[in-house]
Design a protein around this motif. Structure first.
Motif, PDB file in Angstrom:
ATOM      1  N   PHE A   1     -13.684   3.771   2.078  1.00  0.00           N
ATOM      2  CA  PHE A   1     -12.568   3.120   1.430  1.00  0.00           C
ATOM      3  C   PHE A   1     -12.825   2.101   0.508  1.00  0.00           C
ATOM      4  CE2 PHE A   1      -8.117   1.521   1.348  1.00  0.00           C
ATOM      5  CZ  PHE A   1      -8.401   0.221   1.298  1.00  0.00           C
ATOM      6  N   SER A   2     -13.797   1.359   0.920  1.00  0.00           N
ATOM      7  CA  SER A   2     -14.236   0.078   0.258  1.00  0.00           C
ATOM      8  C   SER A   2     -14.469  -0.078  -1.047  1.00  0.00           C
ATOM      9  CB  SER A   2     -15.245  -0.678   1.072  1.00  0.00           C
ATOM     10  OG  SER A   2     -16.327  -0.017   1.073  1.00  0.00           O
ATOM     11  N   ILE A   3     -14.940   1.234  -1.740  1.00  0.00           N
ATOM     12  CA  ILE A   3     -15.585   1.264  -2.935  1.00  0.00           C
ATOM     13  C   ILE A   3     -14.445   1.504  -4.029  1.00  0.00           C
ATOM     14  CG2 ILE A   3     -18.007   1.509  -2.332  1.00  0.00           C
ATOM     15  CD1 ILE A   3     -17.528   4.487  -3.157  1.00  0.00           C
ATOM     16  N   TYR A   4     -13.126   2.031  -3.658  1.00  0.00           N
ATOM     17  CA  TYR A   4     -12.213   2.645  -4.620  1.00  0.00           C
ATOM     18  C   TYR A   4     -11.065   1.648  -4.703  1.00  0.00           C
ATOM     19  CZ  TYR A   4     -14.879   6.983  -3.961  1.00  0.00           C
ATOM     20  OH  TYR A   4     -15.634   7.925  -3.599  1.00  0.00           O
ATOM     21  N   THR A   5     -10.702   1.726  -5.824  1.00  0.00           N
ATOM     22  CA  THR A   5      -9.521   1.164  -6.348  1.00  0.00           C
ATOM     23  C   THR A   5      -8.273   1.779  -5.763  1.00  0.00           C
ATOM     24  OG1 THR A   5     -10.300   0.342  -8.663  1.00  0.00           O
ATOM     25  CG2 THR A   5      -7.811   0.556  -8.442  1.00  0.00           C
ATOM     26  N   VAL A   6      -7.250   1.069  -5.210  1.00  0.00           N
ATOM     27  CA  VAL A   6      -6.182   1.588  -4.553  1.00  0.00           C
ATOM     28  C   VAL A   6      -4.724   1.191  -5.526  1.00  0.00           C
ATOM     29  CG1 VAL A   6      -4.547   1.690  -2.521  1.00  0.00           C
ATOM     30  CG2 VAL A   6      -7.028   1.563  -2.466  1.00  0.00           C
ATOM     31  N   GLY A   7      -3.838   2.046  -5.831  1.00  0.00           N
ATOM     32  CA  GLY A   7      -2.663   1.628  -6.308  1.00  0.00           C
ATOM     33  C   GLY A   7      -1.543   1.603  -5.811  1.00  0.00           C
TER      34      GLY A   7
ATOM     35  N   ARG B   1       6.458  -7.155   2.954  1.00  0.00           N
ATOM     36  CA  ARG B   1       4.966  -6.823   2.932  1.00  0.00           C
ATOM     37  C   ARG B   1       4.998  -5.231   3.364  1.00  0.00           C
ATOM     38  NH1 ARG B   1      -0.293  -8.818   5.728  1.00  0.00           N
ATOM     39  NH2 ARG B   1       0.349  -7.631   7.402  1.00  0.00           N
ATOM     40  N   VAL B   2       4.647  -4.640   2.242  1.00  0.00           N
ATOM     41  CA  VAL B   2       4.271  -3.011   2.744  1.00  0.00           C
ATOM     42  C   VAL B   2       2.756  -2.892   2.677  1.00  0.00           C
ATOM     43  CG1 VAL B   2       6.351  -2.137   1.664  1.00  0.00           C
ATOM     44  CG2 VAL B   2       4.731  -2.601   0.368  1.00  0.00           C
ATOM     45  N   SER B   3       2.459  -1.750   3.515  1.00  0.00           N
ATOM     46  CA  SER B   3       1.030  -1.743   3.604  1.00  0.00           C
ATOM     47  C   SER B   3       0.766  -0.305   3.353  1.00  0.00           C
ATOM     48  CB  SER B   3       0.471  -1.958   5.213  1.00  0.00           C
ATOM     49  OG  SER B   3       0.986  -3.101   5.592  1.00  0.00           O
ATOM     50  N   CYS B   4      -0.705   0.054   3.247  1.00  0.00           N
ATOM     51  CA  CYS B   4      -1.028   1.295   2.662  1.00  0.00           C
ATOM     52  C   CYS B   4      -2.355   1.511   3.618  1.00  0.00           C
ATOM     53  CB  CYS B   4      -1.160   1.563   1.226  1.00  0.00           C
ATOM     54  SG  CYS B   4      -2.291   2.728   0.816  1.00  0.00           S
ATOM     55  N   THR B   5      -2.701   2.408   4.409  1.00  0.00           N
ATOM     56  CA  THR B   5      -3.844   2.702   5.358  1.00  0.00           C
ATOM     57  C   THR B   5      -4.277   3.978   4.879  1.00  0.00           C
ATOM     58  OG1 THR B   5      -2.727   1.205   7.258  1.00  0.00           O
ATOM     59  CG2 THR B   5      -4.619   2.560   7.552  1.00  0.00           C
ATOM     60  N   VAL B   6      -5.533   3.934   4.649  1.00  0.00           N
ATOM     61  CA  VAL B   6      -6.205   5.263   4.292  1.00  0.00           C
ATOM     62  C   VAL B   6      -7.185   5.791   5.309  1.00  0.00           C
ATOM     63  CG1 VAL B   6      -7.806   6.137   2.653  1.00  0.00           C
ATOM     64  CG2 VAL B   6      -6.150   4.453   1.873  1.00  0.00           C
TER      65      VAL B   6
ATOM     66  N   SER C   1      -3.540  -7.168  -2.054  1.00  0.00           N
ATOM     67  CA  SER C   1      -4.584  -7.503  -1.481  1.00  0.00           C
ATOM     68  C   SER C   1      -4.978  -6.400  -0.630  1.00  0.00           C
ATOM     69  CB  SER C   1      -4.337  -8.817  -0.522  1.00  0.00           C
ATOM     70  OG  SER C   1      -3.467  -8.422   0.593  1.00  0.00           O
ATOM     71  N   ARG C   2      -6.348  -6.538  -0.030  1.00  0.00           N
ATOM     72  CA  ARG C   2      -6.861  -5.209   0.581  1.00  0.00           C
ATOM     73  C   ARG C   2      -7.856  -6.018   1.957  1.00  0.00           C
ATOM     74  NH1 ARG C   2      -9.702  -1.588  -3.103  1.00  0.00           N
ATOM     75  NH2 ARG C   2     -10.537  -0.477  -1.122  1.00  0.00           N
ATOM     76  N   ASP C   3      -8.030  -5.171   3.202  1.00  0.00           N
ATOM     77  CA  ASP C   3      -8.834  -5.716   4.057  1.00  0.00           C
ATOM     78  C   ASP C   3      -9.482  -4.364   4.307  1.00  0.00           C
ATOM     79  OD1 ASP C   3     -10.035  -5.892   6.567  1.00  0.00           O
ATOM     80  OD2 ASP C   3      -8.182  -6.888   7.541  1.00  0.00           O
ATOM     81  N   ASN C   4     -10.709  -4.385   3.834  1.00  0.00           N
ATOM     82  CA  ASN C   4     -11.641  -3.301   3.927  1.00  0.00           C
ATOM     83  C   ASN C   4     -11.946  -2.721   5.443  1.00  0.00           C
ATOM     84  OD1 ASN C   4     -11.499  -2.807   1.177  1.00  0.00           O
ATOM     85  ND2 ASN C   4     -13.597  -4.037   0.680  1.00  0.00           N
ATOM     86  N   ALA C   5     -12.181  -4.015   6.467  1.00  0.00           N
ATOM     87  CA  ALA C   5     -12.282  -3.404   7.552  1.00  0.00           C
ATOM     88  C   ALA C   5     -11.243  -2.797   8.094  1.00  0.00           C
ATOM     89  CB  ALA C   5     -12.459  -4.808   8.340  1.00  0.00           C
ATOM     90  N   LYS C   6     -10.041  -2.732   7.654  1.00  0.00           N
ATOM     91  CA  LYS C   6      -8.847  -2.151   8.523  1.00  0.00           C
ATOM     92  C   LYS C   6      -8.347  -0.988   7.377  1.00  0.00           C
ATOM     93  CE  LYS C   6      -7.013  -6.002  10.801  1.00  0.00           C
ATOM     94  NZ  LYS C   6      -5.816  -6.865  10.998  1.00  0.00           N
ATOM     95  N   ASN C   7      -9.110  -0.603   6.406  1.00  0.00           N
ATOM     96  CA  ASN C   7      -8.833   0.502   5.307  1.00  0.00           C
ATOM     97  C   ASN C   7      -7.528   0.047   5.108  1.00  0.00           C
ATOM     98  OD1 ASN C   7     -11.374   1.424   5.959  1.00  0.00           O
ATOM     99  ND2 ASN C   7     -10.819   3.595   6.282  1.00  0.00           N
ATOM    100  N   THR C   8      -6.984  -0.882   4.610  1.00  0.00           N
ATOM    101  CA  THR C   8      -5.640  -1.075   4.404  1.00  0.00           C
ATOM    102  C   THR C   8      -5.571  -2.117   3.018  1.00  0.00           C
ATOM    103  OG1 THR C   8      -5.070  -0.916   6.662  1.00  0.00           O
ATOM    104  CG2 THR C   8      -3.495  -2.032   5.141  1.00  0.00           C
TER     105      THR C   8
END
Length: 110
Positions: A28-34, A18-23, A69-76
Motif C-alpha cells: 500500500f505505502s508506495i502507491y498514490t491513492v485517489g 470524514r470518509v475512509s478508504c482501506t486497501v 491524509s493517509r496512515d500507511n500502518a492501517k492501509n487507509t
C-alpha cells in the motif's frame, strides 16, 4: 486487491464528515491513492490524491475545505470534508492503482 470505502452519511450544510478508504491485498505505502466523486447525472470527477510519500493534491473545487491524509500502518486513506455544501452531495469513490471501491454516499442537506 480490495478497496473499501466507509464513513459516508447525511450531514447538514456547513458540517463536516470524514470518509475512509482501506486497501487490502497489496503493498500500500508506495502507491498514490485517489478520491473521486460522482453526483447524479454528472461525470465522475477527481477530488483529491495523495502519493505514497504523503504529498496531497486537492481539486480546485474543494480546495480549502477538503484535506486528504493517509496512515500507511492501517492501509487507509482519509478524506476530511469541512464546510460541506449541498453540491458536495455525491457517491465518493476511492481508487487504488486500477481498482475502484464500491463507493460511499455523502448527502449534504440545505
Amino acid at each position: 486487491v480490495q478497496v473499501v470505502e466507509s464513513g459516508g452519511g447525511l450531514v447538514q450544510a456547513g458540517g463536516s464528515l470524514r470518509v475512509s478508504c482501506t486497501v487490502s491485498g497489496s503493498i500500500f505505502s508506495i502507491y498514490t491513492v485517489g478520491w473521486y466523486r460522482q453526483a447524479p447525472g454528472k461525470q465522475r470527477e477527481l477530488v483529491a490524491t495523495i502519493t505514497g510519500g504523503g504529498t496531497p493534491n486537492i481539486a480546485d473545487s474543494v480546495k480549502g475545505r477538503f484535506t486528504i491524509s493517509r496512515d500507511n500502518a492501517k492501509n487507509t486513506v482519509y478524506l476530511q470534508m469541512t464546510s460541506l455544501k449541498p453540491e458536495d452531495t455525491a457517491v465518493y469513490y476511492c481508487k487504488f492503482i486500477g481498482t475502484w471501491g464500491q463507493g460511499t454516499q455523502v448527502t449534504v442537506s440545505s
